[in-house]
Enzyme design. Structure first.
Site, mmCIF file in Angstrom:
data_model
loop_
_atom_site.group_PDB
_atom_site.id
_atom_site.type_symbol
_atom_site.label_atom_id
_atom_site.label_comp_id
_atom_site.label_asym_id
_atom_site.label_seq_id
_atom_site.Cartn_x
_atom_site.Cartn_y
_atom_site.Cartn_z
ATOM 1 N N GLU A 39 0.817 -1.210 0.000
ATOM 2 C CA GLU A 39 0.000 0.000 0.000
ATOM 3 C C GLU A 39 0.850 1.259 0.000
ATOM 4 O O GLU A 39 0.507 2.247 -0.639
ATOM 5 C CB GLU A 39 -0.965 -0.003 1.198
ATOM 6 C CG GLU A 39 -2.067 -1.058 1.106
ATOM 7 C CD GLU A 39 -2.958 -0.882 -0.129
ATOM 8 O OE1 GLU A 39 -2.979 0.212 -0.720
ATOM 9 O OE2 GLU A 39 -3.636 -1.861 -0.511
ATOM 10 N N TYR A 122 -5.927 6.608 4.428
ATOM 11 C CA TYR A 122 -6.093 5.602 3.372
ATOM 12 C C TYR A 122 -5.362 4.302 3.725
ATOM 13 O O TYR A 122 -5.947 3.208 3.693
ATOM 14 C CB TYR A 122 -5.596 6.105 2.000
ATOM 15 C CG TYR A 122 -5.431 4.931 1.077
ATOM 16 C CD1 TYR A 122 -6.554 4.300 0.547
ATOM 17 C CD2 TYR A 122 -4.175 4.366 0.837
ATOM 18 C CE1 TYR A 122 -6.432 3.157 -0.228
ATOM 19 C CE2 TYR A 122 -4.043 3.224 0.074
ATOM 20 C CZ TYR A 122 -5.169 2.625 -0.461
ATOM 21 O OH TYR A 122 -5.051 1.486 -1.198
ATOM 22 N N ASP A 140 -8.957 6.005 -1.755
ATOM 23 C CA ASP A 140 -7.870 6.597 -2.535
ATOM 24 C C ASP A 140 -8.486 7.300 -3.747
ATOM 25 O O ASP A 140 -9.701 7.486 -3.829
ATOM 26 C CB ASP A 140 -6.865 5.517 -2.955
ATOM 27 C CG ASP A 140 -7.428 4.558 -3.989
ATOM 28 O OD1 ASP A 140 -8.653 4.579 -4.233
ATOM 29 O OD2 ASP A 140 -6.637 3.789 -4.574
#
Length: 421
Positions: A39, A122, A140
């Site tokens: 991520e 996020y 996102d």
DNA sequence: AAGGCGGGGTC
DNA sequence: GACCCAGCCTT
């Protein structure tokens, strides 16, 4: 939003995802550390770019403990070329926090995960949902685009407040027990179907109830204010090839610990005094000098041929002034352009020799244009101070594999070593 | 709230 | 060549 609309959207999307999801290395298992690393790498970076970096990174730093224990330069080297290098440093800081505070295991608690360095709303949502299947939204750019279109939201997605609003919406859509798959499905749809430019509505699993499309607005949504254009900068770089014990090696320096390209290595360079002024000087100097050697790495201007005595003067003066580095530019070597989000660098590379200073000693104000054009700046060998500033060193081609360089200098150095082989 | 922070892609 | 892709941090 009605509950029927929500359950239609969620179940259709989930079904589509389970039949269309891509095979990606971070989907191999649910190891929270692996999810976390992916991520962070995927922030501002496309899947195809990330994959090779991810494979290498996981091989080298397979656990939070391994990353925590690694020397920082190795982590940076592993990130070389990926951009936004503070992500790498923050990730390592986060890994050290995990080792110290949580015994090496990524916590499954939202607040604990959020408090890790480099983990914002996020990334925290992504880790909680994908690794632990907890019902947290992970919003996102993909998700903002998909939901803006599906619900025909006209909010400006560049505004922080819009993300907060869409987070609430996304949270309400998460199906029972399927948070991880649902969040990934939203992003997968944004990446594969509901794309920024030409959305593939005809293959979209939720087209029939997409309010944006029904309003004919799929091409204008999401609303987003434009970023301001990058400012141009001319950078004068010195390609100093060593002699004696440093024969064949090139002089490089390490950037400061904070700011742009922090801790990265590069050729010594300075900001040319004024883009407009430099251009005027260049014109006045009538630069028709022939190229000495080296490729013209890439051309930004139209038919400029490069090389400018006034720039050579500036390079010498400013390096002495700013760094205490004494060099004499000898010839123009090449040019390359590098685009950041906020700056455009026009890098003019000059071959230079080490250990020279201006005859007239102390740095002066900008040299008179005509003088710069018509005469070479007088240099003399500096016998006294031939020492390098501490952040400088000479390296051979082998050492390129140990130090992390931004792409712009990688291009220049690879080109140089290719030509000198 | 606004700006700093890299490096890519498509059309 | 003009357009696009963006999350976290600091200020």
């Amino acid at each position: 939003m009605t509950t029927e609309a929500a359950s239609y959207f969620s179940s259709e999307l989930l079904g589509w995802y389970r039949g269309n999801k891509r095979d990606l290395p971070w989907r191999l298992n649910r190891d929270p550390y692996r999810i976390w690393v992916s991520e962070v790498m995927l922030q501002q970076t496309r899947v195809d770019t990330v994959i090779p970096y991810y494979e290498r990174f996981m091989e080298k730093f397979p656990t939070a403990a391994a990353l925590a224990a690694a020397p920082e330069p190795e982590v940076l080297k592993c990130w070389e070329g990926l951009g936004y290098y503070s992500r790498a440093r923050n990730l390592q800081t986060g890994a050290r926090e995990v080792v110290e505070r949580h015994g090496g295991a990524v916590p499954d608690d939202k607040e604990a995960v959020s408090s890790l360095r480099g983990v914002g709303p996020y990334t925290a949502g992504a880790i909680m949902s994908i690794a632990f299947n907890k019902p947290e939204p992970a919003v996102d750019g993909n998700v903002m685009r998909v939901l803006s279109r599906f619900f025909c939201l006209e909010d400006d997605i560049a505004k922080p407040a819009t993300r907060v609003k869409i987070e609430k919406l996304a949270a309400a859509l998460i199906p029972e027990g399927a948070a991880g798959d649902f969040n990934q499905a939203l992003m997968e749809l944004g990446a594969l179907v509901c794309t920024p430019k030409s959305p593939g509505c005809l293959t979209c699993p939720v087209m029939l109830h997409c309010e944006g499309r029904m309003a004919g607005k799929e091409h204008v949504l999401p609303i987003k204010t434009k970023a301001k254009p990058p400012r141009p900068e001319t950078r004068l770089a010195a390609l100093v090839v060593g002699s004696g014990e440093h024969a064949g090696k090139v002089l490089v320096r390490q950037r400061p610990a904070s700011g742009l390209l922090a801790q990265m290595w590069e050729l010594p360079h300075v900001l040319a005094p004024q883009a407009g002024e430099a251009a005027a000087q260049k014109a006045a100097a009538g630069c028709g000098r022939k190229r000495a050697r080296g490729a013209q790495l890439s051309v930004s201007g139209s038919q400029r041929s490069g090389g400018d005595p006034a720039q050579m003067d500036q390079l010498c003066r400013l390096l002495a002034q700013e760094e205490g580095l004494l060099i004499r530019p000898v010839s123009w070597w090449g040019e390359t352009e590098h685009i950041f989000s906020h700056i455009i660098w026009d890098v003019q590379v000059y071959q230079a020799e080490f250990g020279f200073r201006l005859k007239d000693g102390e740095p002066q104000t900008a040299l008179d244009q005509t003088q710069a054009a018509e005469s070479l700046v007088p240099y003399e060998i500096d016998t006294g101070s031939s020492e390098l500033p501490t952040n400088y060193r000479y390296i051979g081609v082998e050492e390129m594999s140990e130090l992390a360089f931004p792409n712009v200098f990688l291009r220049i150095l690879r080109d140089y070593w290719e030509l000198t082989e």
